[in-house]
Enzyme design. Structure first.
Site, PDB file in Angstrom:
ATOM      1  N   HIS A  46     -18.406  42.013   7.035  1.00  0.00           N
ATOM      2  CA  HIS A  46     -19.568  41.323   7.591  1.00  0.00           C
ATOM      3  C   HIS A  46     -19.246  40.545   8.866  1.00  0.00           C
ATOM      4  O   HIS A  46     -20.156  40.005   9.497  1.00  0.00           O
ATOM      5  CB  HIS A  46     -20.156  40.364   6.555  1.00  0.00           C
ATOM      6  CG  HIS A  46     -20.732  41.045   5.355  1.00  0.00           C
ATOM      7  ND1 HIS A  46     -21.731  41.983   5.452  1.00  0.00           N
ATOM      8  CD2 HIS A  46     -20.443  40.932   4.036  1.00  0.00           C
ATOM      9  CE1 HIS A  46     -22.042  42.410   4.233  1.00  0.00           C
ATOM     10  NE2 HIS A  46     -21.272  41.803   3.357  1.00  0.00           N
ATOM     11  N   ARG A  72     -10.480  41.565   4.959  1.00  0.00           N
ATOM     12  CA  ARG A  72     -11.471  42.182   4.068  1.00  0.00           C
ATOM     13  C   ARG A  72     -11.966  43.427   4.795  1.00  0.00           C
ATOM     14  O   ARG A  72     -12.613  43.337   5.841  1.00  0.00           O
ATOM     15  CB  ARG A  72     -12.641  41.270   3.746  1.00  0.00           C
ATOM     16  CG  ARG A  72     -13.645  42.064   2.887  1.00  0.00           C
ATOM     17  CD  ARG A  72     -14.730  41.279   2.267  1.00  0.00           C
ATOM     18  NE  ARG A  72     -15.663  40.658   3.189  1.00  0.00           N
ATOM     19  CZ  ARG A  72     -16.735  39.961   2.783  1.00  0.00           C
ATOM     20  NH1 ARG A  72     -16.991  39.839   1.507  1.00  0.00           N
ATOM     21  NH2 ARG A  72     -17.519  39.383   3.663  1.00  0.00           N
ATOM     22  N   GLU A 147     -18.367  41.594  -7.454  1.00  0.00           N
ATOM     23  CA  GLU A 147     -19.586  41.068  -6.841  1.00  0.00           C
ATOM     24  C   GLU A 147     -20.826  41.880  -7.199  1.00  0.00           C
ATOM     25  O   GLU A 147     -21.907  41.626  -6.687  1.00  0.00           O
ATOM     26  CB  GLU A 147     -19.423  41.016  -5.320  1.00  0.00           C
ATOM     27  CG  GLU A 147     -19.018  42.347  -4.696  1.00  0.00           C
ATOM     28  CD  GLU A 147     -18.734  42.242  -3.202  1.00  0.00           C
ATOM     29  OE1 GLU A 147     -19.140  41.232  -2.590  1.00  0.00           O
ATOM     30  OE2 GLU A 147     -18.117  43.180  -2.652  1.00  0.00           O
ATOM     31  N   ASP A 173     -23.133  37.849  -3.356  1.00  0.00           N
ATOM     32  CA  ASP A 173     -23.562  39.119  -3.941  1.00  0.00           C
ATOM     33  C   ASP A 173     -23.591  39.060  -5.461  1.00  0.00           C
ATOM     34  O   ASP A 173     -24.462  39.665  -6.096  1.00  0.00           O
ATOM     35  CB  ASP A 173     -22.644  40.255  -3.478  1.00  0.00           C
ATOM     36  CG  ASP A 173     -23.015  40.766  -2.093  1.00  0.00           C
ATOM     37  OD1 ASP A 173     -24.219  40.805  -1.788  1.00  0.00           O
ATOM     38  OD2 ASP A 173     -22.105  41.111  -1.325  1.00  0.00           O
TER      39      ASP A 173
END
Length: 255
Positions: A46, A72, A147, A173
């Site tokens: 993200h 990530r 998540e 999430d």
């Protein structure tokens, strides 16, 4: 902290605290990385970083001299996992893990044979982590995210995956997966806390690390006291905005 020492601490379930970066701002990342955090994670899912940003960010973290750089990755796929590790990441956090098979695929992508199927091309990682495949495997941490509703349902099996070093809760999430109207939805706070307990207990039973993303240091301390073994704190973009807003309010006599 060297990648091998960071891996040792994660696997020993020692308390570890990290910071989260979403901006492609290597100088800022370097300054953050020298503050004393055990790791700095670059968000390739993200975050506002392309591959060159991840490479520059990892170089900046190493220049800071005290933190291990993690990434990530954007997906549970061998290509982004391998590229992050080739760029010098000490480990990867892999999102959207639903099953033990998903977790096993992440481990396989992150490890050289015979433990996995990572392709050999350590463009930068050989300078930092390795350089032999066996050394790289020993120093590379693989963490997978819990998540989703399916991931939570399968968390005990996921935690038992051979070669997996830890699980990492994505709270936003996970709250949505539980049926929350938004991240932090107070209507589902009890269900959310029960889910967090289940994740950390599953990790403890399997002898692997349990991590979580938090919005501030106090929240990180709370989760670590509850039994999580590592925690990430907020993000550079969030803190930049919060600090600027606070100074603006102070200048207007509003605080």
């Amino acid at each position: 902290m060297s990648a091998s020492e960071f891996a040792r601490k994660i696997r020993a379930r020692e308390r570890v605290v990290g910071y989260w970066c979403v901006l492609d701002a290597p100088v800022a990342t370097e300054r953050l990385a020298r503050l004393g955090y055990d790791y700095v994670c670059l968000d390739g899912q993200h975050g506002l970083l392309g591959y060159s940003g991840l490479l520059s960010g990892l170089t900046a973290i190493d220049a800071g001299g005290t933190a291990t750089g993690l990434v990530r990755v954007e997906a549970n796929n061998a290509t982004p996992i391998g590229r992050a590790l080739d760029a010098g990441a000490g480990g990867v956090i892999v999102p959207l893990i639903d099953t033990a098979a998903d977790a096993a695929a992440a481990v396989t992508a992150a490890k050289y044979g015979p433990e996995g199927k990572r392709s050999y091309g350590p463009m930068r990682s050989a300078l930092r982590i390795g350089p032999t495949p066996a050394e790289a495997n020993a120093a590379t941490v693989v963490l997978v995210m819990i998540e989703t509703a399916q991931g939570l349902a399968n968390v005990e099996e996921i935690c038992a995956t051979p070669g997996l070093d830890g699980v990492y809760v994505g709270p936003s999430d996970l709250m949505l997966a539980l049926g929350g109207a938004r991240p932090g939805d107070p209507a589902l706070s009890a269900e959310f806390e029960a889910a967090l307990t289940r994740v950390r207990e599953a990790a403890a039973a399997a002898g692997i690390a349990a991590g979580i993303h938090t919005m501030d240091g106090a929240s990180a301390a709370k989760r670590l006291a509850e039994g999580y073994t590592f925690a990430s704190i907020s993000s550079d973009l969030t803190h930049l905005e919060d600090s600027a807003a606070a100074h603006l309010a102070a200048s207007r006599g509003e605080s």
